[in-house]
Design a protein around this motif. Structure first.
Motif, short mmCIF file in Angstrom:
data_model
loop_
_atom_site.label_atom_id
_atom_site.label_comp_id
_atom_site.label_asym_id
_atom_site.label_seq_id
_atom_site.Cartn_x
_atom_site.Cartn_y
_atom_site.Cartn_z
N GLY A 75 0.80 -1.23 0.00
CA GLY A 75 0.00 0.00 0.00
C GLY A 75 0.82 1.27 0.00
O GLY A 75 0.27 2.37 0.02
N GLY A 76 2.14 1.15 -0.02
CA GLY A 76 2.98 2.33 0.00
C GLY A 76 3.12 2.95 -1.38
O GLY A 76 2.70 2.37 -2.38
N GLN A 77 3.70 4.14 -1.40
CA GLN A 77 3.93 4.86 -2.66
C GLN A 77 5.31 4.45 -3.18
O GLN A 77 6.31 4.67 -2.51
CB GLN A 77 3.86 6.36 -2.41
CG GLN A 77 3.95 7.20 -3.67
CD GLN A 77 3.88 8.69 -3.35
OE1 GLN A 77 3.80 9.10 -2.19
NE2 GLN A 77 3.92 9.51 -4.39
N VAL A 78 5.35 3.85 -4.36
CA VAL A 78 6.59 3.27 -4.88
C VAL A 78 7.31 4.24 -5.82
O VAL A 78 6.69 4.85 -6.69
CB VAL A 78 6.29 1.96 -5.65
CG1 VAL A 78 7.58 1.36 -6.22
CG2 VAL A 78 5.58 0.95 -4.75
N PHE A 79 8.62 4.37 -5.61
CA PHE A 79 9.49 5.12 -6.52
C PHE A 79 10.58 4.16 -6.98
O PHE A 79 11.10 3.40 -6.18
CB PHE A 79 10.14 6.30 -5.79
CG PHE A 79 9.15 7.25 -5.16
CD1 PHE A 79 8.68 8.35 -5.86
CD2 PHE A 79 8.71 7.05 -3.86
CE1 PHE A 79 7.79 9.24 -5.28
CE2 PHE A 79 7.81 7.93 -3.27
CZ PHE A 79 7.34 9.02 -3.98
N ASN A 80 10.93 4.19 -8.26
CA ASN A 80 11.95 3.25 -8.73
C ASN A 80 12.79 3.79 -9.89
O ASN A 80 13.34 3.01 -10.67
CB ASN A 80 11.29 1.91 -9.11
CG ASN A 80 10.11 2.11 -10.04
OD1 ASN A 80 10.05 3.10 -10.78
ND2 ASN A 80 9.16 1.20 -10.01
N SER A 81 12.91 5.10 -10.00
CA SER A 81 13.65 5.69 -11.13
C SER A 81 15.16 5.63 -10.93
O SER A 81 15.92 5.76 -11.88
CB SER A 81 13.22 7.14 -11.34
OG SER A 81 13.82 7.96 -10.36
N GLY A 82 15.59 5.48 -9.66
CA GLY A 82 17.02 5.57 -9.39
C GLY A 82 17.45 6.98 -9.02
O GLY A 82 18.57 7.19 -8.54
N ASP A 83 16.57 7.93 -9.24
CA ASP A 83 16.82 9.32 -8.83
C ASP A 83 15.46 9.94 -8.50
O ASP A 83 14.88 10.65 -9.31
CB ASP A 83 17.54 10.09 -9.93
CG ASP A 83 17.96 11.48 -9.48
OD1 ASP A 83 17.69 11.85 -8.31
OD2 ASP A 83 18.55 12.21 -10.29
N ASP A 84 14.97 9.61 -7.32
CA ASP A 84 13.62 10.00 -6.93
C ASP A 84 13.68 11.16 -5.94
O ASP A 84 14.42 11.11 -4.96
CB ASP A 84 12.91 8.81 -6.25
CG ASP A 84 12.96 7.56 -7.10
OD1 ASP A 84 12.71 7.67 -8.31
OD2 ASP A 84 13.29 6.50 -6.55
N LYS A 85 12.90 12.20 -6.21
CA LYS A 85 12.87 13.36 -5.33
C LYS A 85 11.51 13.41 -4.64
O LYS A 85 10.48 13.43 -5.31
CB LYS A 85 13.12 14.63 -6.14
CG LYS A 85 14.48 14.63 -6.83
CD LYS A 85 14.73 15.96 -7.52
CE LYS A 85 16.06 15.97 -8.26
NZ LYS A 85 16.02 15.27 -9.55
N VAL A 86 11.55 13.42 -3.33
CA VAL A 86 10.31 13.40 -2.56
C VAL A 86 10.30 14.59 -1.61
O VAL A 86 11.21 14.74 -0.77
CB VAL A 86 10.19 12.09 -1.75
CG1 VAL A 86 8.88 12.05 -0.98
CG2 VAL A 86 10.32 10.87 -2.67
#
Ligand SMILES: [Cu+2]
Length: 122
Positions: free
Chosen positions: A83-94
């Motif tokens: 249910g989490g928010q997934v990032f997988n670009s290798g350069d993720d800005k949050v």
């Protein structure tokens, strides 16, 4: 509309633009894991560091080797990315919301091995 009013409106718009830009530039960007990046060598980053609301955490890693999942405290504690928010670009800005934000890697046992971070923003 008189010429004077038009000038006043343009001047006001310019002031608002400057104020808006200033508020954006107050946010800083920090690399997750410091110089080592997001991975196995974070040595407990962020080690109690406190950030500002709106600051950006940049997660740098080799795509496919790690990922970043923004999770609840329960997900962080149990290394469960459901249910989490997934990032997988290798350069993720949050950008950080106020309070605690929790991030884990859900690839293999990485989270259990320390690829996780609880970040506080004031
Ligand atoms: Cu990982």
């Amino acid at each position: 509309m008189s010429r004077g009013n038009k000038v006043a409106i343009v001047a006001l718009a310019m002031i608002l633009c400057i104020l808006f830009q200033t508020s954006i530039s107050n946010a800083d960007t920090f690399p997750a894991g410091g110089a080592n990046g997001w991975g196995f060598n974070m040595n407990g980053w962020p080690n109690g560091k406190t950030f500002k609301t709106g600051d950006v955490i940049e997660f740098k890693y080799t795509p496919g080797v790690h990922n970043v999942v923004k999770v609840s405290k329960a997900g962080y504690d149990s290394c469960d990315g459901s249910g989490g928010q997934v990032f997988n670009s290798g350069d993720d800005k949050v950008a950080l919301a106020q309070g605690l934000s929790y991030f884990i890697c859900t690839i293999g046992p990485h989270c259990s091995n320390g690829v996780k971070a609880a970040v506080t923003a004031n």
